[in-house]
Design a protein around this motif. Structure first.
Motif, mmCIF file in Angstrom:
data_model
loop_
_atom_site.group_PDB
_atom_site.id
_atom_site.type_symbol
_atom_site.label_atom_id
_atom_site.label_comp_id
_atom_site.label_asym_id
_atom_site.label_seq_id
_atom_site.Cartn_x
_atom_site.Cartn_y
_atom_site.Cartn_z
ATOM 1 N N TYR A 6 19.567 44.316 28.278
ATOM 2 C CA TYR A 6 20.476 45.292 28.874
ATOM 3 C C TYR A 6 20.744 46.400 27.614
ATOM 4 N N CYS A 7 20.874 45.757 26.254
ATOM 5 C CA CYS A 7 21.269 46.665 25.174
ATOM 6 C C CYS A 7 20.145 47.452 24.703
ATOM 7 N N LEU A 8 18.697 46.900 24.885
ATOM 8 C CA LEU A 8 17.495 47.614 24.564
ATOM 9 C C LEU A 8 17.383 48.640 25.332
ATOM 10 N N SER A 9 18.027 48.675 26.744
ATOM 11 C CA SER A 9 17.753 49.742 27.826
ATOM 12 C C SER A 9 18.748 50.777 27.582
ATOM 13 N N MET A 10 19.687 50.299 26.812
ATOM 14 C CA MET A 10 20.596 51.286 26.442
ATOM 15 C C MET A 10 20.653 52.340 25.075
ATOM 16 N N THR A 11 19.937 51.387 24.236
ATOM 17 C CA THR A 11 19.875 51.831 22.669
ATOM 18 C C THR A 11 18.542 51.346 22.022
ATOM 19 N N SER A 12 18.153 51.781 20.808
ATOM 20 C CA SER A 12 17.300 51.204 20.125
ATOM 21 C C SER A 12 17.920 50.858 18.689
ATOM 22 N N ASP A 13 19.190 51.063 18.510
ATOM 23 C CA ASP A 13 19.749 51.202 17.246
ATOM 24 C C ASP A 13 20.446 49.629 17.086
ATOM 25 N N GLN A 14 19.887 48.803 16.042
ATOM 26 C CA GLN A 14 20.203 47.589 15.897
ATOM 27 C C GLN A 14 21.625 47.307 15.567
ATOM 28 N N SER A 15 22.411 48.315 14.857
ATOM 29 C CA SER A 15 23.647 48.062 14.458
ATOM 30 C C SER A 15 24.549 48.063 15.855
ATOM 31 N N THR A 16 24.065 49.064 16.694
ATOM 32 C CA THR A 16 25.026 49.260 18.098
ATOM 33 C C THR A 16 24.680 48.234 18.797
ATOM 34 N N ILE A 17 23.554 47.662 18.889
ATOM 35 C CA ILE A 17 23.180 46.485 19.754
ATOM 36 C C ILE A 17 23.996 45.284 19.308
ATOM 37 N N ALA A 18 24.054 45.046 18.095
ATOM 38 C CA ALA A 18 24.885 44.112 17.576
ATOM 39 C C ALA A 18 26.348 44.100 17.954
ATOM 40 N N LYS A 19 26.693 45.277 17.851
ATOM 41 C CA LYS A 19 28.361 45.348 18.253
ATOM 42 C C LYS A 19 28.264 45.256 19.722
ATOM 43 N N MET A 20 27.309 45.714 20.638
ATOM 44 C CA MET A 20 27.496 45.491 21.977
ATOM 45 C C MET A 20 27.362 43.976 22.384
ATOM 46 N N LEU A 21 26.611 43.183 21.634
ATOM 47 C CA LEU A 21 26.349 41.437 21.967
ATOM 48 C C LEU A 21 27.587 41.113 21.450
ATOM 49 N N GLN A 22 28.360 41.409 20.512
ATOM 50 C CA GLN A 22 29.562 40.709 20.016
ATOM 51 C C GLN A 22 30.380 41.102 21.122
ATOM 52 N N VAL A 23 30.665 42.149 21.739
ATOM 53 C CA VAL A 23 31.710 42.568 22.860
ATOM 54 C C VAL A 23 31.126 41.894 24.022
ATOM 55 N N MET A 24 29.761 41.584 24.343
ATOM 56 C CA MET A 24 29.477 40.683 25.420
ATOM 57 C C MET A 24 29.898 39.360 25.280
ATOM 58 N N ASP A 25 29.511 38.799 24.297
ATOM 59 C CA ASP A 25 29.810 37.425 24.285
ATOM 60 C C ASP A 25 31.117 36.971 24.574
ATOM 61 N N LYS A 26 32.239 37.673 24.177
ATOM 62 C CA LYS A 26 33.559 37.541 24.538
ATOM 63 C C LYS A 26 33.924 37.497 26.139
ATOM 64 N N TYR A 27 32.947 37.815 26.827
ATOM 65 C CA TYR A 27 33.219 37.914 28.578
ATOM 66 C C TYR A 27 32.442 36.768 29.093
ATOM 67 N N GLY A 28 31.732 35.708 28.368
ATOM 68 C CA GLY A 28 30.880 34.770 29.015
ATOM 69 C C GLY A 28 30.346 35.255 30.074
ATOM 70 N N ASP A 29 30.322 34.462 31.360
ATOM 71 C CA ASP A 29 29.678 34.682 32.523
ATOM 72 C C ASP A 29 30.209 36.181 33.335
ATOM 73 N N ASN A 30 31.113 36.601 32.649
ATOM 74 C CA ASN A 30 31.649 37.681 33.572
ATOM 75 C C ASN A 30 30.842 38.885 32.852
#
Length: 92
Positions: A6-30
């Motif tokens: 999903y992140c790669l479909s939104m951006t190729s910037d690795q810093s942005t992807i890392a931030k996005m993944l960190q937020v996503m991790d908070k939500y677990g299965d949601n």
């Protein structure tokens, strides 16, 4: 679709992807960012400083959620928009 895909479909910037993944991790299965319910998607996005969905989707969905036109400048105060959203939408 994995969070990484999903992140790669939104951006190729690795810093942005890392931030996005960190937020996503908070939500677990949601995985609200994949929801077909735009009101649900926007309700959760308004709680985050990191944008996980396209801004155009956020603006239009927030208008649907709040039942009114939302000016772009209003997104400078996400907390105020979220407080209004809490009165309009109750997630599962």
């Amino acid at each position: 679709m994995t969070n990484e895909q999903y992140c790669l479909s939104m951006t190729s910037d690795q810093s942005t992807i890392a931030k996005m993944l960190q937020v996503m991790d908070k939500y677990g299965d949601n995985k609200w960012w994949l929801s077909e319910d735009v009101k649900r998607m926007c309700y959760f996005q308004l709680q985050e400083d990191s944008l996980l969905i396209e801004f155009e989707v956020l603006q239009k969905g927030t208008e649907l959620l709040l039942g009114r036109e939302v000016q772009t400048i209003e997104f400078r105060n996400l907390r105020k928009l979220f407080e209004e959203a809490k009165t309009k939408y109750k997630p599962d």
